[in-house]
Design an enzyme around this catalytic site. Structure first.
Site, short mmCIF file in Angstrom:
data_model
loop_
_atom_site.label_atom_id
_atom_site.label_comp_id
_atom_site.label_asym_id
_atom_site.label_seq_id
_atom_site.Cartn_x
_atom_site.Cartn_y
_atom_site.Cartn_z
N SER A 1 0.66 -1.14 -0.07
CA SER A 1 0.00 -0.05 -0.11
C SER A 1 0.71 1.24 0.10
O SER A 1 0.29 2.49 -0.31
CB SER A 1 -0.87 -0.10 1.21
N LYS B 1 0.88 5.00 6.81
CA LYS B 1 0.26 5.61 5.63
C LYS B 1 1.16 7.11 5.49
O LYS B 1 1.60 7.62 6.40
CB LYS B 1 -1.23 6.00 5.93
#
Length: 235
Positions: free
Chosen positions: A54, A123
């Site tokens: 990701s 993230k």
């Protein structure tokens, strides 16, 4: 001639006692090292295993990343920072349904850097308190921060900034977080409509990802973005 010493103990008993004392010293030293290591990882720096793609191309599956737990005690979380955070209550269930033994095995694997976590995520910070984050305006696929389109050179090649539309104002104490590999990332966009609206509490942030430790051939510092060049239009 007697084989006992002045205190009545045989040499064999002395050897056995020294052996036991030696093992006790080794065990105590190992225990102390584990405790010290645990304290350092709990309060100073930690190591996080990257389980998914990701955050590609910056971070690849299997990377071990050094995370600073102290940086945000004195400094502020900034747009562009790559952060590791506890996703319980947002991207993950608040409480695990796994048996206690299974949880213990998973935690041991995570502590040793052998496996990823079901509740800890990495993230990039896209929006901080007060920002309006939106995607996307007609004719321009870029994300906008406070109405201004932002270039994102860290995105995975050929990925769109977002295939999902959103328009969010970040309240105090919250963050809007997204992965760099947008087409493969479950992030704030996945929580639109849920309690909190995709906005991650700042107090869930564990720290900033500072360096790739492993594999050695990828070992490098994770630079903080030069906001003037990447986010200039949003400042």
């Amino acid at each position: 001639m007697s084989d006992t010493s002045a205190d009545g103990a045989t040499p064999r008993k002395h050897t056995k006692r020294r052996s036991i004392a030696g093992w006790r010293f080794v065990l105590c030293a190992v225990a102390a090292a584990v405790v010290l290591g645990g304290l350092v990882r709990a309060f100073v720096v930690d190591v996080y295993y990257i389980p998914s793609g990701s955050m590609e191309p910056l971070l690849e599956p299997g990377d071990r990343v050094l995370v600073s737990r102290t940086e945000y005690r004195t400094g502020e979380i900034q747009r562009g920072d790559v952060v590791v955070f506890d996703g319980r209550g947002s991207l993950a269930p608040l409480h695990s349904s796994d048996p206690v033994l299974t949880q213990a095995v998973k935690q041991a694997g995570q502590w040793l850097g052998l496996t990823g976590s079901d509740t800890v995520y990495v993230k990039r910070v896209i929006g901080v308190a007060g920002d309006r984050i939106a995607c996307c305006t007609a004719g321009d696929p870029r994300i906008t921060v406070n109405g201004q389109p932002v270039d994102e050179p860290y995105l995975y090649p050929q990925d769109a900034p977002s295939e999902q539309a959103f328009d969010v104002v970040v309240p105090e104490g919250r963050l809007w977080l997204m992965g760099d590999h947008r087409s493969e990332s479950a992030d704030s966009r996945a929580l639109l409509g849920a309690p909190g609206g995709g906005l991650i509490p700042e107090d869930r942030v564990i720290g900033r990802a500072q360096q790739i430790l492993w594999p050695f051939e990828r070992s490098t510092e994770i630079q903080r973005l030069e906001l003037d060049s990447v986010w200039n239009s949003a400042e």
